[in-house]
Structure formats: structure tokens, C-alpha cells
Design a protein around this motif. Structure first.
Motif, PDB file in Angstrom:
ATOM      1  N   TYR A  15       0.859  -1.187   0.000  1.00  0.00           N
ATOM      2  CA  TYR A  15       0.000   0.000   0.000  1.00  0.00           C
ATOM      3  C   TYR A  15       0.890   1.229   0.000  1.00  0.00           C
ATOM      4  CZ  TYR A  15      -2.930   3.785   1.816  1.00  0.00           C
ATOM      5  OH  TYR A  15      -3.566   4.996   1.991  1.00  0.00           O
ATOM      6  N   LEU A  16       0.695   2.094  -0.988  1.00  0.00           N
ATOM      7  CA  LEU A  16       1.399   3.370  -1.060  1.00  0.00           C
ATOM      8  C   LEU A  16       0.384   4.484  -0.859  1.00  0.00           C
ATOM      9  CD1 LEU A  16       3.699   2.781  -4.172  1.00  0.00           C
ATOM     10  CD2 LEU A  16       4.318   2.583  -1.746  1.00  0.00           C
ATOM     11  N   PRO A  17       0.652   5.419   0.040  1.00  0.00           N
ATOM     12  CA  PRO A  17      -0.304   6.498   0.289  1.00  0.00           C
ATOM     13  C   PRO A  17      -0.415   7.429  -0.911  1.00  0.00           C
ATOM     14  CG  PRO A  17       1.758   6.958   1.397  1.00  0.00           C
ATOM     15  CD  PRO A  17       1.883   5.568   0.832  1.00  0.00           C
ATOM     16  N   GLU A  18      -1.510   8.112  -0.982  1.00  0.00           N
ATOM     17  CA  GLU A  18      -1.731   9.090  -2.055  1.00  0.00           C
ATOM     18  C   GLU A  18      -0.586  10.093  -2.064  1.00  0.00           C
ATOM     19  OE1 GLU A  18      -2.671  12.848  -3.724  1.00  0.00           O
ATOM     20  OE2 GLU A  18      -2.694  12.545  -1.549  1.00  0.00           O
ATOM     21  N   GLY A  19      -0.048  10.354  -3.256  1.00  0.00           N
ATOM     22  CA  GLY A  19       1.025  11.324  -3.403  1.00  0.00           C
ATOM     23  C   GLY A  19       2.415  10.742  -3.322  1.00  0.00           C
ATOM     24  N   TYR A  20       2.515   9.438  -3.057  1.00  0.00           N
ATOM     25  CA  TYR A  20       3.843   8.826  -2.905  1.00  0.00           C
ATOM     26  C   TYR A  20       4.710   9.057  -4.141  1.00  0.00           C
ATOM     27  CZ  TYR A  20       7.412   5.144  -2.655  1.00  0.00           C
ATOM     28  OH  TYR A  20       8.603   4.455  -2.672  1.00  0.00           O
ATOM     29  N   HIS A  21       4.163   8.810  -5.327  1.00  0.00           N
ATOM     30  CA  HIS A  21       4.967   8.863  -6.547  1.00  0.00           C
ATOM     31  C   HIS A  21       5.415  10.287  -6.881  1.00  0.00           C
ATOM     32  CE1 HIS A  21       4.327   4.664  -7.463  1.00  0.00           C
ATOM     33  NE2 HIS A  21       3.031   4.808  -7.286  1.00  0.00           N
ATOM     34  N   GLU A  22       4.632  11.281  -6.482  1.00  0.00           N
ATOM     35  CA  GLU A  22       4.966  12.660  -6.815  1.00  0.00           C
ATOM     36  C   GLU A  22       5.857  13.318  -5.772  1.00  0.00           C
ATOM     37  OE1 GLU A  22       1.602  11.063  -8.690  1.00  0.00           O
ATOM     38  OE2 GLU A  22       1.700  11.598  -6.550  1.00  0.00           O
ATOM     39  N   SER A  23       5.914  12.743  -4.591  1.00  0.00           N
ATOM     40  CA  SER A  23       6.623  13.401  -3.496  1.00  0.00           C
ATOM     41  C   SER A  23       8.123  13.141  -3.575  1.00  0.00           C
ATOM     42  CB  SER A  23       6.099  12.905  -2.141  1.00  0.00           C
ATOM     43  OG  SER A  23       6.630  11.631  -1.848  1.00  0.00           O
ATOM     44  N   GLU A  24       8.845  13.934  -2.834  1.00  0.00           N
ATOM     45  CA  GLU A  24      10.287  13.749  -2.652  1.00  0.00           C
ATOM     46  C   GLU A  24      10.527  13.427  -1.183  1.00  0.00           C
ATOM     47  OE1 GLU A  24      12.715  13.753  -4.900  1.00  0.00           O
ATOM     48  OE2 GLU A  24      11.277  14.037  -6.538  1.00  0.00           O
ATOM     49  N   GLN A  25       9.754  12.457  -0.694  1.00  0.00           N
ATOM     50  CA  GLN A  25       9.804  12.126   0.724  1.00  0.00           C
ATOM     51  C   GLN A  25      10.036  10.631   0.935  1.00  0.00           C
ATOM     52  OE1 GLN A  25       5.892  13.757   1.883  1.00  0.00           O
ATOM     53  NE2 GLN A  25       7.011  15.235   3.164  1.00  0.00           N
ATOM     54  N   ALA A  26      10.543  10.302   2.120  1.00  0.00           N
ATOM     55  CA  ALA A  26      10.613   8.927   2.592  1.00  0.00           C
ATOM     56  C   ALA A  26       9.572   8.767   3.702  1.00  0.00           C
ATOM     57  CB  ALA A  26      12.005   8.587   3.104  1.00  0.00           C
ATOM     58  N   TYR A  27       8.962   7.596   3.782  1.00  0.00           N
ATOM     59  CA  TYR A  27       7.774   7.397   4.610  1.00  0.00           C
ATOM     60  C   TYR A  27       8.021   6.402   5.740  1.00  0.00           C
ATOM     61  CZ  TYR A  27       5.086   9.751   0.952  1.00  0.00           C
ATOM     62  OH  TYR A  27       4.603  10.677   0.063  1.00  0.00           O
ATOM     63  N   PRO A  28       7.193   6.478   6.786  1.00  0.00           N
ATOM     64  CA  PRO A  28       7.186   5.388   7.760  1.00  0.00           C
ATOM     65  C   PRO A  28       6.634   4.129   7.105  1.00  0.00           C
ATOM     66  CG  PRO A  28       5.400   6.935   8.207  1.00  0.00           C
ATOM     67  CD  PRO A  28       6.236   7.546   7.129  1.00  0.00           C
ATOM     68  N   VAL A  29       6.932   2.976   7.697  1.00  0.00           N
ATOM     69  CA  VAL A  29       6.499   1.712   7.108  1.00  0.00           C
ATOM     70  C   VAL A  29       5.898   0.816   8.185  1.00  0.00           C
ATOM     71  CG1 VAL A  29       8.825   0.704   7.358  1.00  0.00           C
ATOM     72  CG2 VAL A  29       7.203  -0.296   5.722  1.00  0.00           C
ATOM     73  N   LEU A  30       4.804   0.169   7.833  1.00  0.00           N
ATOM     74  CA  LEU A  30       4.153  -0.818   8.697  1.00  0.00           C
ATOM     75  C   LEU A  30       4.187  -2.166   7.993  1.00  0.00           C
ATOM     76  CD1 LEU A  30       2.271  -1.829  11.018  1.00  0.00           C
ATOM     77  CD2 LEU A  30       0.340  -1.074   9.598  1.00  0.00           C
ATOM     78  N   TYR A  31       4.668  -3.181   8.698  1.00  0.00           N
ATOM     79  CA  TYR A  31       4.612  -4.554   8.204  1.00  0.00           C
ATOM     80  C   TYR A  31       3.374  -5.208   8.809  1.00  0.00           C
ATOM     81  CZ  TYR A  31       9.318  -3.712   6.537  1.00  0.00           C
ATOM     82  OH  TYR A  31      10.404  -3.189   5.881  1.00  0.00           O
ATOM     83  N   LEU A  32       2.439  -5.611   7.945  1.00  0.00           N
ATOM     84  CA  LEU A  32       1.135  -6.105   8.375  1.00  0.00           C
ATOM     85  C   LEU A  32       1.006  -7.575   7.980  1.00  0.00           C
ATOM     86  CD1 LEU A  32      -1.560  -5.286   9.690  1.00  0.00           C
ATOM     87  CD2 LEU A  32      -2.350  -4.552   7.420  1.00  0.00           C
ATOM     88  N   LEU A  33       0.933  -8.469   8.981  1.00  0.00           N
ATOM     89  CA  LEU A  33       1.035  -9.908   8.767  1.00  0.00           C
ATOM     90  C   LEU A  33      -0.338 -10.576   8.716  1.00  0.00           C
ATOM     91  CD1 LEU A  33       3.912 -10.649  11.313  1.00  0.00           C
ATOM     92  CD2 LEU A  33       4.063  -9.676   9.002  1.00  0.00           C
ATOM     93  N   HIS A  34      -0.475 -11.568   7.850  1.00  0.00           N
ATOM     94  CA  HIS A  34      -1.730 -12.314   7.719  1.00  0.00           C
ATOM     95  C   HIS A  34      -1.767 -13.480   8.704  1.00  0.00           C
ATOM     96  CE1 HIS A  34       0.219 -15.690   5.682  1.00  0.00           C
ATOM     97  NE2 HIS A  34       0.802 -14.838   4.846  1.00  0.00           N
ATOM     98  N   GLY A  35      -2.880 -14.204   8.692  1.00  0.00           N
ATOM     99  CA  GLY A  35      -3.076 -15.315   9.609  1.00  0.00           C
ATOM    100  C   GLY A  35      -2.709 -16.663   9.007  1.00  0.00           C
ATOM    101  N   SER A  36      -3.025 -17.715   9.751  1.00  0.00           N
ATOM    102  CA  SER A  36      -2.682 -19.077   9.365  1.00  0.00           C
ATOM    103  C   SER A  36      -3.315 -19.453   8.028  1.00  0.00           C
ATOM    104  CB  SER A  36      -3.157 -20.047  10.452  1.00  0.00           C
ATOM    105  OG  SER A  36      -2.822 -21.372  10.139  1.00  0.00           O
ATOM    106  N   PHE A  37      -2.529 -20.050   7.153  1.00  0.00           N
ATOM    107  CA  PHE A  37      -2.954 -20.458   5.809  1.00  0.00           C
ATOM    108  C   PHE A  37      -3.445 -19.265   4.978  1.00  0.00           C
ATOM    109  CE2 PHE A  37      -3.489 -24.522   8.161  1.00  0.00           C
ATOM    110  CZ  PHE A  37      -2.630 -25.305   7.401  1.00  0.00           C
TER     111      PHE A  37
END
Length: 305
Positions: A45-67
């Protein structure tokens, strides 16, 4: 058409336009993993404006469940819509959200070395391939069920890596999972004879890391949640985790109990508060120029006699 109907239609069009303008982007990727011996898939997931910005972003690693898979949070959890709304409302900073796919329970199990691949390959790869800040203050982790199990393990084992965490209905059962849990039939925990490896569970569960965590200086703020009718009693086990951490970080562990069981209805309801929680502790986007200057300063400090 009455004036009232005209105004309502115009308002609807305006809201639709704003929603599209501020919509994030979800894409699917993979890279070659030497640890796994196959491609490592992930949704992004990239937030709106990511491609146009000259910024570095915080990152969240979001894990799924079993199977589960890297697609679960997008297709069943409403991740993009929820993240878009919370960013628009200012309840969390614009951030990159990585949803990796795993065939294990986020451990080095009998079927694959998922823990090693996550820490030693996925995270460094993401920090090289995408504009995220590779520092603790800009990094968080979260997950549901088996992903909550992985979240607790990672944050307690490596608190120097994460500024915040959220575990939704965490399958961190102690001392062993209930017989109905998929852990008993998951390849991660099945030995060569097809038997559930109780010793592997116990040395992989969060309890194996808890004592060392409580002796360290780093504190990882933690959000916990579970459904009040969870058939695996995740509410009880989440309360056990909270009780263990409460004396050490009384203002930095919280728990929410929702109506429901071990289902996507509960996890979708919990997701906004989970994202809001981790967003409280993450630094916001920074300019690439500022990030570069920070790295130069760090290198000078490291080189100083």
C-alpha cells in the motif's frame, strides 16, 4: 430535480472526487528469496502522493493469519479504504504498508525459515526498493491471529527494530494452542513424522522472548484486541500478554475487546484503532534531503575516534 436533490448530487460528486484524489494504491510484488528458495510475495500500500513526493515514509509490516496470503488484508480486511480514511482524517501519518505472504507462522518452522526470511531479506529489501525510512522511529509491525503471534515474537525478540506494534486476536497461546487451532495441522509445526512439535511451539512463542525483553531499555507500545466470543479464547491469551507487560510499560500497552469471534468482522472493526495506535508512535514522512543529511551525520559519528 429540486434544489435539495441538486445539492445532494453535487455533494456526492464532490465526495467521490475527494475520495479518488486521496486514494492510496495497492500493488503486488515478489522478489527472489535465497532463504526460502522461492519468490517472496508481498502486497504494497502506497499512500496518495507517494509517486509525486520527494519524501521517505514510515512503514508498517502487516502480517496475515494461518494459511493466509499477502492478499488477505486487501481483499478481506478493507486495508486500502481504512488507511485512506485515517490518513485523510489525520489519525495516522501517510505511510507505506507492506503485507508479506508466508507459508509458515512467521517462524523458522519445519516447512520454511519464515522468521529469517522476514528479518534478513524482506525488511532490507523493502528499505532498498521503496522510499521508507530505515530507522526504528519510522517502523511498526502488526498482524492478526498467526500474524499476531508473529508480531509479538518479532517485537519482543527485536524491540530495537519497531516503534510500535498491534496484535489482533493473537494466536499466542500458552503453553500450547487449543486442539481446534490450525497450528496443530500447519506444516510449520509438523515434524517429519507429521506430529505437532510441542517443543518448537514453546521455543517459538512469545514467552521465549519475554524475559529478555523486560530486561532491555527499548519499549514497544502494543495494541491488543480480540473478539469476546473467540472460539480459541484469544481474548484470555491477549489479556495474559497485557498483564505480563503492564508493570513494565503501563501506559504503553492497551487492549480492546470487540463483539464477535475469530473472524474478519472483528479484525476489520479493530483495524482503524490498530492503525491509529501505531500511527501515534511513528514519525511522519521526511524529505529525501533531510534523510540524506541524517545518514551523513550518522556516518561521521560512527567514524569518529
Amino acid at each position: 430535480m429540486t434544489i435539495r436533490h441538486t445539492l445532494a448530487a453535487l455533494l456526492g460528486l464532490a465526495l467521490l472526487w475527494i475520495g479518488k484524489l486521496q486514494a492510496g494504491e495497492v500493488t503486488y510484488h515478489r522478489f527472489a528469496s535465497e532463504v526460502l528458495g522461492r519468490d517472496y510475495p508481498y502486497a504494497l500500500y502506497l499512500p496518495e502522493g507517494y509517486h509525486e513526493s520527494e519524501q521517505a515514509y514510515p512503514v508498517l509490516y502487516l502480517l496475515h493469519g494461518s494459511f493466509g496470503s499477502e492478499r488477505d488484508w486487501v481483499e478481506s480486511g478493507g486495508l486500502r479504504q481504512t488507511a485512506d480514511r485515517l490518513i485523510r482524517e489525520g489519525r495516522m501519518p501517510p505511510m507505506v504498508i507492506v503485507m508479506p505472504g508466508s507459508e509458515s507462522w512467521w517462524i523458522d518452522g519445519h516447512n520454511e525459515a519464515a522468521r529469517t526470511a522476514f528479518l534478513d531479506e524482506l525488511m532490507p529489501y523493502i528499505e532498498q526498493a521503496w522510499r521508507v525510512v530505515p530507522q526504528r522511529e519510522w517502523r511498526a509491525i502488526a498482524g492478526l491471529s498467526a500474524g499476531g503471534y508473529g508480531t509479538l515474537n518479532f517485537m519482543l525478540e527485536r524491540p530495537e527494530l519497531f516503534a510500535a506494534a498491534a496484535a489482533l486476536s493473537p494466536a499466542s497461546y500458552h503453553p500450547l494452542p487449543p486442539r481446534r487451532s490450525t497450528a496443530w495441522r500447519h506444516p510449520a509445526f509438523l515434524d517429519a513424522a507429521g506430529r505437532f512439535d510441542e517443543a518448537l511451539w514453546q521455543r517459538s512463542n512469545y514467552t521465549a522472548y519475554l524475559t529478555d525483553y523486560l530486561e532491555r531499555e527499548e519499549v514497544v507500545p502494543l495494541y491488543l484486541s480480540a473478539g469476546h466470543r473467540d472460539p480459541y479464547n484469544a481474548e484470555h491469551h491477549a489479556r495474559v500478554v497485557r498483564q505480563a507487560l503492564l508493570p513494565y510499560q503501563p501506559e504503553l500497552v492497551t487492549m480492546e475487546v470487540l463483539n464477535g469471534g475469530h473472524t474478519w468482522r472483528v479484525w476489520r472493526a479493530s483495524l482503524p484503532n490498530a492503525l491509529t495506535w501505531v500511527g501515534r508512535f511513528l514519525q511522519g514522512p521526511v524529505s529525501l534531503e533531510t534523510l540524506a543529511e541524517s545518514r551523513v551525520a550518522e556516518e561521521k559519528v560512527a567514524e569518529a575516534p
